[in-house]
Design a protein around this motif. Structure first.
Motif, PDB file in Angstrom:
ATOM      1  N   THR A   1       0.862  -1.177   0.000  1.00 25.73           N
ATOM      2  CA  THR A   1       0.000   0.000   0.000  1.00 25.73           C
ATOM      3  C   THR A   1       0.896   1.223   0.000  1.00 25.73           C
ATOM      4  O   THR A   1       1.839   1.309   0.787  1.00 25.73           O
ATOM      5  CB  THR A   1      -0.909   0.002   1.243  1.00 25.73           C
ATOM      6  OG1 THR A   1      -1.684  -1.191   1.233  1.00 25.73           O
ATOM      7  CG2 THR A   1      -1.834   1.207   1.245  1.00 25.73           C
ATOM      8  N   LEU A   2       0.601   2.159  -0.889  1.00 24.97           N
ATOM      9  CA  LEU A   2       1.387   3.382  -0.996  1.00 24.97           C
ATOM     10  C   LEU A   2       0.452   4.579  -0.886  1.00 24.97           C
ATOM     11  O   LEU A   2      -0.436   4.740  -1.724  1.00 24.97           O
ATOM     12  CB  LEU A   2       2.148   3.412  -2.321  1.00 24.97           C
ATOM     13  CG  LEU A   2       2.951   4.671  -2.597  1.00 24.97           C
ATOM     14  CD1 LEU A   2       4.064   4.859  -1.566  1.00 24.97           C
ATOM     15  CD2 LEU A   2       3.528   4.640  -4.000  1.00 24.97           C
ATOM     16  N   ASN A   3       0.649   5.358   0.158  1.00 24.95           N
ATOM     17  CA  ASN A   3      -0.168   6.558   0.379  1.00 24.95           C
ATOM     18  C   ASN A   3      -1.659   6.261   0.293  1.00 24.95           C
ATOM     19  O   ASN A   3      -2.437   7.034  -0.253  1.00 24.95           O
ATOM     20  CB  ASN A   3       0.229   7.653  -0.611  1.00 24.95           C
ATOM     21  CG  ASN A   3       1.656   8.096  -0.411  1.00 24.95           C
ATOM     22  OD1 ASN A   3       2.200   8.026   0.673  1.00 24.95           O
ATOM     23  ND2 ASN A   3       2.285   8.547  -1.490  1.00 24.95           N
ATOM     24  N   GLY A   4      -2.041   5.093   0.813  1.00 25.63           N
ATOM     25  CA  GLY A   4      -3.446   4.717   0.882  1.00 25.63           C
ATOM     26  C   GLY A   4      -3.974   3.916  -0.284  1.00 25.63           C
ATOM     27  O   GLY A   4      -5.115   3.460  -0.249  1.00 25.63           O
ATOM     28  N   GLY A   5      -3.183   3.727  -1.327  1.00 23.22           N
ATOM     29  CA  GLY A   5      -3.627   2.963  -2.493  1.00 23.22           C
ATOM     30  C   GLY A   5      -2.759   1.732  -2.715  1.00 23.22           C
ATOM     31  O   GLY A   5      -1.598   1.701  -2.312  1.00 23.22           O
TER      32      GLY A   5
END
Length: 158
Positions: free
Chosen positions: A5-9
């Motif tokens: 997961t990166l910055n919520g995505g």
């Protein structure tokens, strides 16, 4: 393939799992807010959050983030209380180290919302600044720590 997961995505990359996270972020995902400083995890310019903890992305292999949550300076969204305090206290000079400084400070405040000056100095000791803005960094962190209604941002929320 490494998924995380990166910055919520959710993201997944098909690159060498030993590639440092910094280069995956900058070169493959085009998130350039995280900076290259020393390449050895000593200067703090490349600091990001891994499951909420401050880590050095230049020395962290991509394989280590599989299934975890990574937050970069872009993930703070530009309106994080620390980002506003940085502007209010005129912290940056050249600005190169500032994303790493802010990410380390955000991890500190998430773990300790009311740190004293000694705790701030200790938490920020691994972040180097050629311009010497350490006193401004400390003032900005203290200003956010003293705001009673401030709530730490949830990792990945912008």
């Amino acid at each position: 393939m490494i998924a995380f997961t990166l910055n919520g995505g959710d993201v997944s990359l098909e690159i060498d799992p030993q590639t440092p996270l910094l280069w995956a972020l900058r070169d493959n995902l085009r998130l350039t807010g995280t900076k290259f400083g020393c390449g050895m995890g000593l200067c703090g310019a490349c600091t990001v959050h891994l499951d909420g903890a401050a880590v050095r992305s230049c020395s962290l292999p991509l394989a280590a983030v599989a299934g975890k949550a990574v937050t970069t300076i872009e993930g703070l969204g530009g309106e994080h209380p620390l980002q506003r305090a940085w502007v209010e206290h005129n912290v940056p000079q050249c600005g190169y180290c500032q994303s790493g400084q802010i990410m380390s400070a955000a991890a500190l405040l998430a773990a300790n919302p009311a740190p004293d000056e000694a705790s701030i100095r200790q938490a920020m000791a691994g972040n180097l600044c050629r311009c010497g803005t350490y006193h401004k960094v400390q003032r900005a962190i203290l200003s956010v720590a003293t705001v009673a209604h401030w709530e730490p941002a949830v990792e990945g929320e912008a």
